[in-house]
Scaffold this motif. Structure first.
Motif, PDB file in Angstrom:
ATOM      1  N   ASP A 180      -0.951   0.264  -8.303  1.00  0.00           N
ATOM      2  CA  ASP A 180      -0.824  -0.919  -7.537  1.00  0.00           C
ATOM      3  C   ASP A 180       0.688  -0.548  -6.456  1.00  0.00           C
ATOM      4  O   ASP A 180       2.081  -0.543  -7.143  1.00  0.00           O
ATOM      5  CB  ASP A 180       0.769  -1.132  -8.873  1.00  0.00           C
ATOM      6  CG  ASP A 180       0.135  -1.940  -9.944  1.00  0.00           C
ATOM      7  OD1 ASP A 180      -1.504  -2.295  -9.835  1.00  0.00           O
ATOM      8  OD2 ASP A 180      -0.079  -2.271 -10.926  1.00  0.00           O
ATOM      9  N   ASP A 202      -1.988  -2.344  -4.051  1.00  0.00           N
ATOM     10  CA  ASP A 202      -1.677  -3.496  -4.734  1.00  0.00           C
ATOM     11  C   ASP A 202      -1.786  -4.666  -4.514  1.00  0.00           C
ATOM     12  O   ASP A 202      -1.868  -5.081  -2.505  1.00  0.00           O
ATOM     13  CB  ASP A 202       0.119  -3.715  -5.279  1.00  0.00           C
ATOM     14  CG  ASP A 202       0.311  -4.517  -6.070  1.00  0.00           C
ATOM     15  OD1 ASP A 202      -0.043  -5.049  -7.118  1.00  0.00           O
ATOM     16  OD2 ASP A 202       0.667  -5.722  -5.449  1.00  0.00           O
ATOM     17  N   ARG A 203      -2.433  -5.851  -5.479  1.00  0.00           N
ATOM     18  CA  ARG A 203      -3.229  -6.717  -4.460  1.00  0.00           C
ATOM     19  C   ARG A 203      -2.099  -7.751  -3.760  1.00  0.00           C
ATOM     20  O   ARG A 203      -2.454  -9.082  -3.192  1.00  0.00           O
ATOM     21  CB  ARG A 203      -3.778  -7.489  -5.735  1.00  0.00           C
ATOM     22  CG  ARG A 203      -3.057  -8.144  -6.592  1.00  0.00           C
ATOM     23  CD  ARG A 203      -3.775  -9.118  -7.753  1.00  0.00           C
ATOM     24  NE  ARG A 203      -2.851  -9.584  -8.502  1.00  0.00           N
ATOM     25  CZ  ARG A 203      -3.362  -9.020 -10.189  1.00  0.00           C
ATOM     26  NH1 ARG A 203      -3.353  -7.365 -10.151  1.00  0.00           N
ATOM     27  NH2 ARG A 203      -2.010  -9.320 -10.989  1.00  0.00           N
ATOM     28  N   GLU A 236      -7.039  -3.445  -4.477  1.00  0.00           N
ATOM     29  CA  GLU A 236      -7.812  -3.698  -5.643  1.00  0.00           C
ATOM     30  C   GLU A 236      -6.747  -5.641  -6.003  1.00  0.00           C
ATOM     31  O   GLU A 236      -6.485  -5.745  -3.845  1.00  0.00           O
ATOM     32  CB  GLU A 236      -6.747  -3.202  -6.770  1.00  0.00           C
ATOM     33  CG  GLU A 236      -5.307  -3.462  -6.153  1.00  0.00           C
ATOM     34  CD  GLU A 236      -4.200  -2.875  -7.988  1.00  0.00           C
ATOM     35  OE1 GLU A 236      -3.363  -3.396  -7.879  1.00  0.00           O
ATOM     36  OE2 GLU A 236      -4.779  -2.314  -8.426  1.00  0.00           O
TER      37      GLU A 236
END
Ligand code: C2E
Ligand code: MG
Ligand code: MG
Ligand code: MG
Length: 291
Positions: A180, A202-203, A236
């Motif tokens: 993250d 991090d997404r 991600e």
């Protein structure tokens, strides 16, 4: 139809209330009982290599199927476990579940596949950490997997201890990912201080690709920083083909997200190995799982 809707929303709020009440009253007991009663299981989310579009490994993600409340999200129960001092027994249970799945995983994932496991904040500094890790390793088929421990910067509170543990983990053959990345407070400082191998973006950053022009320069900077520091990058939360190609163009090493695959149960992973087209995006027929 309106009646049906009303009944359904009443039902949903009942279930939610039940789960909040039982967990708030005896969160610790509830969690230990759930371990005993086998309510936890593990799903595995494929991660692909952006240069070959082939599966490079999986991330193990824990799930709790509560008999009354249904699926309880990991963000919720990991937090409960942390506050109730139960992160160690919960992680030991996770290790046991993965070990139980390991032979099947070995059959469907190519040798050298990365097996990512999340380490909860706090566990790194528990007395039993090294012993827990050792017994986890000895419970797996030797050398089929490249184990990757995923941590957030919240884990590295005690810098001296964390530095020594990182050295030890590297000697034991682990790779370490900062998870993250970009959501914490002093992530940049941690990059400098600790020997990470992977940087998982991090997404939140990925979601902004193509929508907010302001985010791309930040992401670009993170990527060149990772390159300069010889960190392998993983994106991600890749949800669209636009995000995937943007990331591939910029040389991000690995992709993970719903566009590639949702987290899969062990059975689904086996089925995906036999019939990849059913589980991976049809727009991406080159994604395969090789046995
Ligand atoms: P994480 O380690 O960053 O895991 C990735 C999370 O993003 C997973 O949520 C995954 O299902 C979700 N995800 C993957 N692809 C996409 C996508 O394309 N879009 C969106 N919106 N989400 C995506 P999950 O499984 O709910 O886990 C949430 C967090 O809970 C994890 O974040 C991790 O911090 C923690 N967690 C999950 N399993 C475990 C575990 O076994 N042990 C520990 N310590 N923590 C765990
Ligand atoms: Mg993770
Ligand atoms: Mg993550
Ligand atoms: Mg996350």
């Amino acid at each position: 139809f309106t009646l049906l809707l009303a009944v359904m929303s009443a039902l949903i709020s009942c279930v939610l209330c039940f789960y909040i009440i039982t967990l708030r009253r005896h969160p610790g007991k509830e969690l230990l009982a759930a371990i005993r009663n086998n309510q936890f299981y593990v799903v595995y989310q494929p991660v692909i290599d952006s240069s070959t579009m082939k599966i490079a490994g999986v991330e193990a993600l824990m799930r709790w199927k509560h008999p009354e409340a249904g699926e309880i999200p990991p963000d919720v129960f990991i937090h409960f476990a942390e506050t109730q001092n139960l992160i160690v027994p919960l992680t030991r249970h996770l290790f046991k579940l993965i070990a139980h799945d390991a032979l099947t995983l070995q059959n469907v994932l190519p040798p050298g596949s990365r097996l990512g496991v999340n380490i909860a904040p706090g566990h790194l500094h528990a007395d039993s950490f090294c012993q827990d890790i050792r017994s986890f390793v000895s419970s797996l088929p030797a050398s089929h997997f490249q184990l990757v421990l995923e941590m957030t910067e919240r884990d590295m509170l005690n810098e001296k201890v964390a530095t020594q543990l990182f050295d030890w983990l590297h000697e034991e053959g682990f790779l370490i990912a900062i998870d993250d990345f970009g959501t914490g407070h002093s992530a940049l400082i941690y990059l400098e201080r600790f020997r990470f191998d992977y940087l998982k973006i991090d997404r939140g950053f990925i979601a902004a690709i193509g929508t907010e022009t302001i985010t791309s320069p930040v992401l670009d900077t993170v990527l060149s920083l990772a390159k300069r520091m010889h960190l392998t990058t993983v994106a991600e939360g890749v949800e669209t083909p636009e995000q995937a190609s943007w990331l591939c163009e910029r040389g991000v090493n690995y992709l993970q997200g719903y566009w590639i695959s949702r987290p899969l149960t062990l059975m689904q992973l086996v089925a995906a190995h036999d019939e990849p087209a059913k589980y991976f995006r049809s727009s991406q027929p080159s994604i395969t799982i090789q046995g």
